[in-house]
Enzyme design. Structure first.
Site, PDB file in Angstrom:
ATOM      1  N   GLY A 181     -63.401 -60.572   9.800  1.00 14.65           N
ATOM      2  CA  GLY A 181     -63.020 -59.297  10.420  1.00 14.65           C
ATOM      3  C   GLY A 181     -64.165 -58.302  10.474  1.00 14.65           C
ATOM      4  N   LEU A 182     -65.350 -58.804  10.835  1.00 11.56           N
ATOM      5  CA  LEU A 182     -66.551 -57.957  10.734  1.00 11.56           C
ATOM      6  C   LEU A 182     -66.823 -57.120  11.973  1.00 11.56           C
ATOM      7  CD1 LEU A 182     -68.959 -60.650   9.209  1.00 11.56           C
ATOM      8  CD2 LEU A 182     -67.832 -58.776   7.994  1.00 11.56           C
ATOM      9  N   HIS A 185     -65.924 -54.555  14.572  1.00 10.93           N
ATOM     10  CA  HIS A 185     -65.062 -53.459  15.013  1.00 10.93           C
ATOM     11  C   HIS A 185     -65.133 -53.348  16.544  1.00 10.93           C
ATOM     12  CE1 HIS A 185     -62.855 -49.779  14.886  1.00 10.93           C
ATOM     13  NE2 HIS A 185     -63.846 -49.075  15.416  1.00 10.93           N
ATOM     14  N   ALA A 192     -60.202 -59.941  18.658  1.00  4.14           N
ATOM     15  CA  ALA A 192     -59.943 -61.240  18.010  1.00  4.14           C
ATOM     16  C   ALA A 192     -60.490 -61.241  16.580  1.00  4.14           C
ATOM     17  CB  ALA A 192     -60.582 -62.364  18.814  1.00  4.14           C
ATOM     18  N   SER A 193     -61.696 -60.750  16.395  1.00  4.76           N
ATOM     19  CA  SER A 193     -62.275 -60.697  15.044  1.00  4.76           C
ATOM     20  C   SER A 193     -61.422 -59.828  14.126  1.00  4.76           C
ATOM     21  CB  SER A 193     -63.714 -60.156  15.118  1.00  4.76           C
ATOM     22  OG  SER A 193     -64.117 -59.600  13.887  1.00  4.76           O
ATOM     23  N   ARG A 233     -74.858 -58.877  12.173  1.00  6.31           N
ATOM     24  CA  ARG A 233     -75.631 -59.410  13.298  1.00  6.31           C
ATOM     25  C   ARG A 233     -77.061 -58.872  13.309  1.00  6.31           C
ATOM     26  NH1 ARG A 233     -72.791 -61.580  18.385  1.00  6.31           N
ATOM     27  NH2 ARG A 233     -74.473 -63.017  17.828  1.00  6.31           N
ATOM     28  N   GLU A 260     -77.731 -55.941  22.780  1.00  5.53           N
ATOM     29  CA  GLU A 260     -76.918 -57.119  22.444  1.00  5.53           C
ATOM     30  C   GLU A 260     -77.270 -58.314  23.329  1.00  5.53           C
ATOM     31  OE1 GLU A 260     -73.723 -57.114  20.210  1.00  5.53           O
ATOM     32  OE2 GLU A 260     -74.658 -55.406  19.216  1.00  5.53           O
ATOM     33  N   HIS A 267     -68.575 -56.559  25.157  1.00  3.66           N
ATOM     34  CA  HIS A 267     -69.771 -56.965  25.913  1.00  3.66           C
ATOM     35  C   HIS A 267     -69.353 -57.109  27.373  1.00  3.66           C
ATOM     36  CE1 HIS A 267     -71.409 -59.075  22.077  1.00  3.66           C
ATOM     37  NE2 HIS A 267     -72.098 -57.968  22.271  1.00  3.66           N
ATOM     38  N   ASP A 306     -69.975 -59.565  29.191  1.00  2.00           N
ATOM     39  CA  ASP A 306     -69.558 -60.943  29.505  1.00  2.00           C
ATOM     40  C   ASP A 306     -68.109 -61.236  29.104  1.00  2.00           C
ATOM     41  OD1 ASP A 306     -69.719 -61.404  26.749  1.00  2.00           O
ATOM     42  OD2 ASP A 306     -71.264 -62.959  26.880  1.00  2.00           O
ATOM     43  N   ASN A 349     -62.819 -65.504  16.649  1.00  2.00           N
ATOM     44  CA  ASN A 349     -63.777 -64.460  16.271  1.00  2.00           C
ATOM     45  C   ASN A 349     -64.296 -63.720  17.507  1.00  2.00           C
ATOM     46  OD1 ASN A 349     -64.194 -63.849  13.596  1.00  2.00           O
ATOM     47  ND2 ASN A 349     -65.528 -65.606  13.211  1.00  2.00           N
ATOM     48  N   CYS A 404     -70.019 -66.923  25.483  1.00  3.38           N
ATOM     49  CA  CYS A 404     -70.700 -66.324  24.318  1.00  3.38           C
ATOM     50  C   CYS A 404     -71.548 -67.358  23.604  1.00  3.38           C
ATOM     51  CB  CYS A 404     -69.694 -65.814  23.287  1.00  3.38           C
ATOM     52  SG  CYS A 404     -68.622 -64.527  23.865  1.00  3.38           S
TER      53      CYS A 404
END
Ligand code: SUG
Length: 445
Positions: free
Chosen positions: A20-21, A23, A27-28, A138, A174, A250, A252, A363, A369
């Site tokens: 759950g990193l 924000h 999905a994460s 990241r 990104e 993002h 994409d 995630n 991706c």
């Protein structure tokens, strides 16, 4: 000169888990704490690579990163043996431990921004690793990413590597997930569409309110400048703030381009008409926009299905294949749009291929991706170092390597297990041998 797009997919690392990193990545956030299956995740990724290779597309592979990142924990003051460092982090800063264990480098669409040689004034392909400074887990990626890219694209006469942009909010970058190259064909000169979420200096201040905008205009401009692109070769467009606030972290996740085709959702760009007009002005061949209106696919459906996080691939006969995640079949409106609007419409998309990448999807990472696109001439492909272009033998070795080293269940509570760290190092050491990459990991230096 036969230019082909090579999709370099990130191999999912042995520490793949749901922490759950991220924000703003729905999905994460919603799968935090779920038990992950790293082995299945890596095998799903390899199956996607293999099936695209079998269908005739050029497929490459990029290695995962060293996790847990014990160096990052030591920098943060955790001392002692590796086991003590992990135990102290688990006890005192469990969130930090989760971050340094993330396998997030699998999403190589965020590894770097790439400009093919045909567009660069010096005739070389250009690479800038993304700073990924918007999240700690990241932010740990670019140093190793830079070393990996430099070791594969090593021939200085053909490949140029640029420094990571300053890792500060004004230059938040990104990578390729916010960059789309449009051209009549991969080998023809292209126009580069950079999509940003906010402007750091000046601007009218319009930005998302709920979730962070991860790409700034200033970052995109700096990458284009590093790569030597002129104003006539670039278009900078702001992402629709409402889309970011709905979970489109993002570009994409809401648009995909390939050749002259731009498949996009009505809410992809803040100024849809202006973006299309400028692209048309700059492109040498006619733009083929394929617009999905919000009445056909809501923003929630787009985010849940990842319809736009598909790979749009060119076929030799001029048609295109759309590689979508399995989740698109689960949403009626999305599946109907694929059949009635995209396949039946007047556009080059002639085939939809469904891929199961559920472990990654939970995630927030779909088929697009998982890959970094690099358009390369035959001579450039021949000049690559390492053994990173997939063939049957490499695929077989990678599958066997995964089956030998990966666990089939990993919960966030398992991340402090010192055995996981040593298993991972042993696996990665073997992997650099398989891929012939040299010493790219901190533990090998
Ligand atoms: O940065 N998820 C990644 C997903 C990246 C998807 N990439 C593209 N759209 N190109 C991210 O949000 C989640 C990790 C976790 O929660 O454990 C994560 O980092």
């Amino acid at each position: 000169m036969s230019v082909r797009e090579v999709n370099f997919d990130g191999l999912v690392g042995p520490t793949h888990n749901y922490s759950g990193l991220a924000h703003g990545n729905v999905a994460s956030m919603s799968h935090e704490g779920l038990v992950a299956n790293p082995r299945e995740a890596a095998l799903q990724g390899l199956e996607k690579m293999k099936s695209l290779m079998d269908a005739g597309y050029a497929q490459g592979v990029l290695p995962p990163q060293q996790r847990p990142d014990l160096g990052a924990l030591r920098d943060l003051g955790f001392a002692g043996s590796d086991a003590q460092v992990l135990a102290r982090a688990a006890d005192e800063a469990p969130q930090v431990l989760r971050a340094v264990c993330s396998a997030s480098s699998m999403w190589t669409a965020n590894a770097a921004t790439v400009t093919p040689s045909v567009d660069a004034p010096d005739g070389r392909a250009h690479f800038t690793p993304a700073n990924l400074q918007s999240s700690f887990h990241r932010y740990l990626e670019p140093a190793t990413t830079g070393r990996v890219l430099a070791s594969i694209f090593a021939d200085e006469a053909r490949f140029a590597h640029h420094p990571v942009l300053p890792a500060t909010p004004a230059f938040s970058d990104e990578g390729a997930a916010n960059h789309t190259r449009l051209a009549g064909d991969h080998g023809e000169p292209g126009v580069h569409l950079y999509v940003y979420g906010r402007q750091a200096f000046g601007g009218d201040g319009i930005a998302p309110r709920r979730y962070p905008a991860r790409q700034t205009l200033e970052a995109s401009q700096a990458v284009a400048r590093q790569h030597g692109l002129s104003d006539a070769q670039t278009v900078f467009a702001q992402q629709h703030p409402e889309a970011i606030d709905a979970g489109v972290f993002h570009n994409d996740v809401i648009a995909v381009g390939n050749g002259p085709v731009l498949l996009y959702h009505e809410y992809a760009f803040r100024d849809e008409q202006g973006t299309l007009d400028t692209l048309r002005e700059r492109m040498a061949s006619p733009l083929i926009p394929v617009r999905v209106p919000v009445e056909a696919v809501s923003l929630d459906d787009a985010v849940a299905s990842y319809l736009f996080n598909s790979q749009l691939l060119s076929n030799p006969d001029g048609t295109m294949t759309l590689v979508v995640p399995g989740e698109c079949q689960e949403r009626e409106a999305v599946w109907r749009c694929l059949q009635d609007h995209l396949l039946a419409g007047h556009n080059p998309i002639s085939e939809v291929v469904v891929k199961d990448v559920k472990q990654s999807m939970r995630n927030g990472g779909g088929p697009a991706c998982l890959r970094l696109r690099v358009a390369l001439s035959e001579a450039e492909r021949a000049a690559l170092s390492g053994r990173v272009l997939l063939d049957d033998a490499l695929h077989g070795e990678l599958v066997a390597w995964v089956e030998r080293h990966y666990r089939d269940r990993l919960a966030p509570a398992d991340l402090a297990d010192p055995a996981l760290a040593s298993e991972t190092l042993a696996a990665l050491d073997e992997l650099t041998g398989i891929l012939r990459l040299g010493s790219v990991y901190p533990f090998q230096r």
